[in-house]
Design a protein around this motif. Structure first.
Motif, PDB file in Angstrom:
ATOM      1  N   ARG A  49       0.833  -1.202   0.000  1.00 41.14           N
ATOM      2  CA  ARG A  49       0.000   0.000   0.000  1.00 41.14           C
ATOM      3  C   ARG A  49       0.865   1.248   0.000  1.00 41.14           C
ATOM      4  N   LYS A  50       1.897   1.255   0.810  1.00 44.61           N
ATOM      5  CA  LYS A  50       2.777   2.427   0.873  1.00 44.61           C
ATOM      6  C   LYS A  50       3.494   2.656  -0.451  1.00 44.61           C
ATOM      7  N   ALA A  51       3.876   1.580  -1.123  1.00 45.98           N
ATOM      8  CA  ALA A  51       4.536   1.711  -2.418  1.00 45.98           C
ATOM      9  C   ALA A  51       3.596   2.338  -3.443  1.00 45.98           C
ATOM     10  N   VAL A  52       2.349   1.887  -3.460  1.00 47.02           N
ATOM     11  CA  VAL A  52       1.371   2.444  -4.402  1.00 47.02           C
ATOM     12  C   VAL A  52       1.091   3.905  -4.058  1.00 47.02           C
ATOM     13  N   GLU A  53       0.968   4.212  -2.773  1.00 41.27           N
ATOM     14  CA  GLU A  53       0.730   5.593  -2.371  1.00 41.27           C
ATOM     15  C   GLU A  53       1.924   6.479  -2.713  1.00 41.27           C
ATOM     16  N   MET A  54       3.125   5.922  -2.630  1.00 40.89           N
ATOM     17  CA  MET A  54       4.313   6.676  -3.004  1.00 40.89           C
ATOM     18  C   MET A  54       4.280   6.988  -4.510  1.00 40.89           C
ATOM     19  N   LEU A  55       3.851   6.013  -5.318  1.00 35.22           N
ATOM     20  CA  LEU A  55       3.712   6.263  -6.756  1.00 35.22           C
ATOM     21  C   LEU A  55       2.669   7.337  -7.034  1.00 35.22           C
ATOM     22  N   LEU A  56       1.557   7.269  -6.304  1.00 33.61           N
ATOM     23  CA  LEU A  56       0.518   8.288  -6.463  1.00 33.61           C
ATOM     24  C   LEU A  56       1.060   9.668  -6.105  1.00 33.61           C
ATOM     25  N   ASP A  57       1.796   9.736  -5.026  1.00 33.42           N
ATOM     26  CA  ASP A  57       2.376  10.997  -4.585  1.00 33.42           C
ATOM     27  C   ASP A  57       3.369  11.521  -5.621  1.00 33.42           C
ATOM     28  N   LYS A  58       4.171  10.623  -6.166  1.00 29.91           N
ATOM     29  CA  LYS A  58       5.147  10.990  -7.191  1.00 29.91           C
ATOM     30  C   LYS A  58       4.433  11.526  -8.430  1.00 29.91           C
ATOM     31  N   GLN A  59       3.357  10.854  -8.823  1.00 22.45           N
ATOM     32  CA  GLN A  59       2.562  11.312  -9.970  1.00 22.45           C
ATOM     33  C   GLN A  59       1.975  12.693  -9.698  1.00 22.45           C
ATOM     34  N   HIS A  60       1.456  12.870  -8.496  1.00 27.26           N
ATOM     35  CA  HIS A  60       0.846  14.145  -8.122  1.00 27.26           C
ATOM     36  C   HIS A  60       1.882  15.272  -8.162  1.00 27.26           C
TER      37      HIS A  60
END
Length: 144
Positions: A107-118
């Motif tokens: 979950r943290k990895a996916v959220e990190m990707l989302l944050d990076k995209q944002h």
């Protein structure tokens, strides 16, 4: 488009993590319940043993003594079985904890990707805004 798909994955990963947390908590509670049962059995065995010793000091027949010994043996077996159940419950709780932690990392990895995209999106928007401001400034300068 990719952002919404990644957001769906993040939501799904959060749901999976919540389910695994619940599973872990249930396994922990089951282990705790079994620990209490074992403690109760051991206390009952100890009290029964003390009572049997007190009666033996007062004198009991061989049949009664044999019955006490037989019952203590059954209590020992029950304690042994409960200890086995407890150990198994502790192993399951530990497995569930490990599954939860692995899911938490996902979950943290996916959220990190989302944050990076944002952050990349904000950077592109800032860059575009800066280009527009530069162009506007250039046009104002040219008009003078």
């Amino acid at each position: 488009m990719a952002h919404s798909q990644l957001q769906m994955v993040a939501d799904w990963e959060r749901q999976k993590e919540q389910k695994l947390v619940q599973d872990f908590q249930l396994a922990q509670q089951f282990a705790q319940d079994n620990k209490q049962k074992l403690s109760g059995l051991e206390n009952y065995r100890l009290n029964y043993l003390r009572e049997a010793q007190t009666r033996a000091k007062q004198g009991v027949g061989s049949v009664t003594f044999g019955q006490h010994q037989q019952f203590i043996g059954k209590l020992d077996k029950a304690c042994e079985m409960q200890l086995h159940t407890l150990n198994q419950a502790l192993r399951v709780a530990d497995q569930r904890r490990m599954q939860w932690m692995a899911q938490q990392r996902k979950r943290k990895a996916v959220e990190m990707l989302l944050d990076k995209q944002h952050k990349a999106k904000l950077k592109r928007e800032d860059k575009l805004e800066q280009i527009m401001l530069d162009e506007l400034s250039l046009q104002k300068f040219m008009r003078k």
